[in-house]
Structure formats: C-alpha cells, structure tokens
Design an enzyme around this catalytic site. Structure first.
Site, PDB file in Angstrom:
ATOM      1  N   GLN A 128       0.873  -1.059   0.133  1.00  0.00           N
ATOM      2  CA  GLN A 128      -0.069  -0.072  -0.104  1.00  0.00           C
ATOM      3  C   GLN A 128       0.825   1.388  -0.183  1.00  0.00           C
ATOM      4  OE1 GLN A 128      -2.186   0.773   3.706  1.00  0.00           O
ATOM      5  NE2 GLN A 128      -3.743   1.788   2.767  1.00  0.00           N
ATOM      6  N   GLY A 129       0.918   2.070  -1.231  1.00  0.00           N
ATOM      7  CA  GLY A 129       1.649   3.286  -1.064  1.00  0.00           C
ATOM      8  C   GLY A 129       0.654   4.445  -0.703  1.00  0.00           C
ATOM      9  N   TYR A 130       0.618   4.661   0.649  1.00  0.00           N
ATOM     10  CA  TYR A 130      -0.399   5.848   1.026  1.00  0.00           C
ATOM     11  C   TYR A 130       0.565   6.627   1.654  1.00  0.00           C
ATOM     12  CZ  TYR A 130      -5.063   4.404   0.061  1.00  0.00           C
ATOM     13  OH  TYR A 130      -6.208   3.992  -0.367  1.00  0.00           O
ATOM     14  N   SER A 131       1.395   6.550   2.919  1.00  0.00           N
ATOM     15  CA  SER A 131       2.106   7.374   3.575  1.00  0.00           C
ATOM     16  C   SER A 131       3.176   8.041   2.990  1.00  0.00           C
ATOM     17  CB  SER A 131       2.252   6.806   5.230  1.00  0.00           C
ATOM     18  OG  SER A 131       1.354   6.595   5.903  1.00  0.00           O
ATOM     19  N   GLU A 246     -10.068  -1.235   5.277  1.00  0.00           N
ATOM     20  CA  GLU A 246      -8.857  -1.316   6.132  1.00  0.00           C
ATOM     21  C   GLU A 246      -9.076  -1.293   7.625  1.00  0.00           C
ATOM     22  OE1 GLU A 246      -4.499   0.253   6.878  1.00  0.00           O
ATOM     23  OE2 GLU A 246      -5.495   1.385   5.380  1.00  0.00           O
ATOM     24  N   SER A 385      -4.107   7.513  12.454  1.00  0.00           N
ATOM     25  CA  SER A 385      -4.090   7.649  13.738  1.00  0.00           C
ATOM     26  C   SER A 385      -5.239   7.564  14.396  1.00  0.00           C
ATOM     27  CB  SER A 385      -2.926   8.482  14.074  1.00  0.00           C
ATOM     28  OG  SER A 385      -3.696   9.875  14.064  1.00  0.00           O
ATOM     29  N   ASN A 386      -5.257   7.086  15.607  1.00  0.00           N
ATOM     30  CA  ASN A 386      -6.549   6.980  16.275  1.00  0.00           C
ATOM     31  C   ASN A 386      -7.205   8.352  16.681  1.00  0.00           C
ATOM     32  OD1 ASN A 386      -6.404   4.371  16.404  1.00  0.00           O
ATOM     33  ND2 ASN A 386      -6.336   3.776  18.357  1.00  0.00           N
ATOM     34  N   GLU A 387      -6.151   9.346  16.948  1.00  0.00           N
ATOM     35  CA  GLU A 387      -6.629  10.687  17.073  1.00  0.00           C
ATOM     36  C   GLU A 387      -7.351  11.242  15.868  1.00  0.00           C
ATOM     37  OE1 GLU A 387      -3.345   9.796  19.717  1.00  0.00           O
ATOM     38  OE2 GLU A 387      -3.497   9.544  17.401  1.00  0.00           O
TER      39      GLU A 387
END
Length: 400
Positions: A128-131, A246, A385-387
C-alpha cells in the site's frame, strides 16, 4: 440480533474444524503462534492462502461472482474464530481486504477480470503506497507527483512505512495529479508493478528488530493510464472507501482467542503475593475491563458485517472499531508482559522464528510478549492514527 448458533451454523463450524484439522500443517500453526505482528511472513501467509484458495475459502467476504464462498455474516465470523483458535497464520490484507474491494467497487471490467483472480490465488502480492514522510495521518498532504506523458503517468517522489514492499510485486498507490485547489481534489489512485524501472525499496527495521516496513522511492517511474482506478483527481474518494475496509473490523474473533490465551497464562503464573496472577485484584480488574471492551467490539463488528452483507459500506463505524480494537490489542500486550515478567525482557529474535532450533529463555508463552508489545505500538497509528479517527467520528457522527 440473534447471536445463538443455528443447527446449520453448528454444522458449518464442525465442517471448518474438520478442514483445519486436516489442512493446516504444523509448521504453519507454529508460524501463526510466533507471529509478532498482524502481518505474517510472506512464506507462511502465501502457503496458507494457496490451501484456502484450493478449498474456495480464501476470501470470506467477497461476493460469489468474484470468487467468494457466499457465506452469511455468522459463517464468516465462525470461520475467523476457528482459524484464530487453530493458530492459522493471517493472510496479507492488502490484496484480499483492501485493494480487492476497491477494484470491485471502482475498477473497470478489464481490471476486475485481470486482478481479482490473481489476488485470490496470491499470484499478485500487494503493498500500500499511502503514507509519505510529510503525509501520514494528514494524507491529503501527499506529494508523490504523477505527470501524464502520452498513455503513461511519470512518478517522482517517495512513500514510507510501506509494509511488505520488499516482497510485493504490486502496489496500489495514491499520487498527486493536480496542485491547484483543495489538496484532496488533486489525488489519483493507481495500480503499479514494483518491478518497474525507477522503483527502489529500502528497509526500515522496527523496534522489535524486524524488517516489515520500508521506504519506497520513485524516479521517473512510468505507470500506464490503464492502471488508474476511478477517474483522475478522484482518488480521495477511492482512498476513503478503501480505508473503511482497512479499519472496518474483523478483529473480535482473534482478540477473543488472545483473551483466552491470556486467561490461561494468568491462571498458571504466580503473582507477587504468592497466589495466581489471575486472582491478583489489579490484574483481575484490568482483565475484566478488557473483557467488557471486547464484548462491545464484538457486537459492533457483527452490526457492521450485517451492513456489509446488505451492500452498505461500514462508514464511521470503521473508525470506531479501529480505535477500540487497536487500543484493546495494546492492553492485552501489556497484560501479557505482566505475565511474562522478567522473561519478557530478553532480546531473542532467533528463537522467535518458526522452525528455530534455538531454545527460548523462559516459558514458551513469554517468547513473543516483548516483540508483540513493541510492534503493536504502531497499531494505533497505522491506517490513520486513532486521534484522526476520533476527529472523523466527531465530524461525521456528531456533526462537530
């Protein structure tokens, strides 16, 4: 919602158990027990995927027309629970659970015909190329540039924290195709080959000493326009759809088995007062709180699975499940470390490997405690992230 097993459900559960007893070899069971991450070594995950594919059970949630088994919500839950109890290795989710549903939802007939069978068989192994270094939770800030040149895009830039890029032959990737206007409105979703000239993969070693993630560099990499999923500059819509899958659950069955293992361990280990660890008041209180959290996750997952079976995407519930399941997993990791005590401290990667002849220091149940704790610290960060998930819930559910 009726949670009792029907006669048909019981018969299906027994069928799954018989299959696992006959088809799951001991070396794959050992690999499953010694996994320190939700991402299994490709050698073992692909071996198990091929066995499941031959049986027709590799993609429980896929529609029948694309190769799924046509199971009910309860059957999918039973299958996941029985695989977890049997110690089966997890399958790589990037193809089966992430890009596969995206191709079904947004892909062309040609893309569906080409990619979906190869995802099922494991012939294509995806990353997966996201971040990116400056775009993690703020995914709209991504900068990997894609400029159209004839019937190709030319890519320049980098991706980071790319799980299993060193093993993958395919990547689904978000690229920037327009810089004017709102950042999210200039993103496109591409499928590309990792063997393309100009792609370089460099390892990132985790705190647990393992090579799971990577940084990927793109230097004038040419990707055919036929690799685009959805319309140009509409990749943000595709990406949000994928992230719902996801983040969208399926963890309760495995967490339930983890809780059972934790209770067994705590019933055997001694507390500071000489009694059983499971009876120590502070430990017992934390165990009870975790059990209540797991019950809540279980009920929510079943509601989401019922919605998915009716063709309704999970929506904001996927963010809630992502928060709760990853934080509960981290709570379990802390309790396992308490149970391992000083035996959780030694760094022994050689003994952790499946098939290793190196004797572990301490009991078997303590061998993986530290590595899982370290690896799973990332669980509340990856996938958004959960935030950020709490912001999504505040916006989409509470209207804040």
């Amino acid at each position: 919602m009726n949670l009792d097993l029907t006669e048909d459900d019981v018969a299906f559960r027994d069928q799954v158990r018989d299959f696992l007893d006959a088809a799951l070899p001991p070396d794959l069971q050992e690999a499953g027990r010694r996994a320190s991450s939700v991402f299994m070594d490709k050698t073992y995950s692909l071996a198990w995927q091929r066995i499941l594919h031959e049986r027709g059970w590799v993609a429980p949630s896929w529609p029948v027309e694309y190769g799924g088994p046509g199971w009910t919500e309860m059957q999918r839950y039973i299958f996941a629970a029985e695989c977890a109890r049997a110690g089966a290795p997890s399958l790589a989710p990037m193809g089966l659970k992430m890009v596969g549903p995206v191709i079904m939802g947004f892909g062309t007939p040609e893309q569906k015909a080409h990619y979906l069978p190869r995802i099922l068989s494991g012939e294509d192994y995806w990353c997966q190329g996201y971040s990116e270094p400056g775009a993690g939770s703020d995914l709209g800030a991504l900068q990997l540039q894609a400029v159209q040149d004839g019937d190709h895009y030319v890519l320049n830039g980098t991706k980071i924290w790319t799980t299993h890029a060193h093993w993958a032959n395919r990547m689904f990737c978000l690229v920037r195709t327009r810089r004017e206007g709102k950042p999210q409105a200039g993103i496109t979703f591409l499928l590309l080959e990792m063997a393309s000239p100009g792609v370089t993969v460099r390892p990132i070693i985790t705190l647990a000493g393992e090579h799971e993630v990577n940084q990927v560099f793109f230097d004038n990499v040419r990707v055919p326009l036929s690799g685009r999923v959805g319309e140009e500059n509409q990749g943000w819509t595709v990406a949000k759809y994928l992230l719902e899958f996801e983040r969208g659950g399926g963890a309760a069955a495995g967490l339930r088995v983890t809780l059972e293992r934790l209770v067994r361990l705590a019933s055997q280990e001694q507390a500071d007062d000489g009694g059983r660890l499971v009876d120590e008041p502070a430990f017992r209180r934390r165990l009870g709180q975790a059990t209540i959290s797991l019950d809540a996750i279980d009920m929510t997952e079943r509601r989401v699975m019922a919605a998915l079976s009716a063709g309704v995407p999970p929506g904001p519930a996927s963010s809630m499940l992502k928060i709760q399941s990853t934080e509960l997993m981290q709570q379990f990791d802390e309790l396992f470390l308490l149970g391992a005590a000083h035996y959780g401290s030694p760094y022994q990667p050689e003994a952790r490997r499946a098939g290793s002849t190196v004797a572990p220091i301490g009991p078997e149940h303590s061998l993986m405690a530290q590595a899982r704790y370290l690896n799973n610290r990332a669980a509340s960060i990856y996938g958004g992230s959960n935030e950020i998930q709490r912001d999504i819930l505040a916006h989409r559910t509470l209207g804040l």
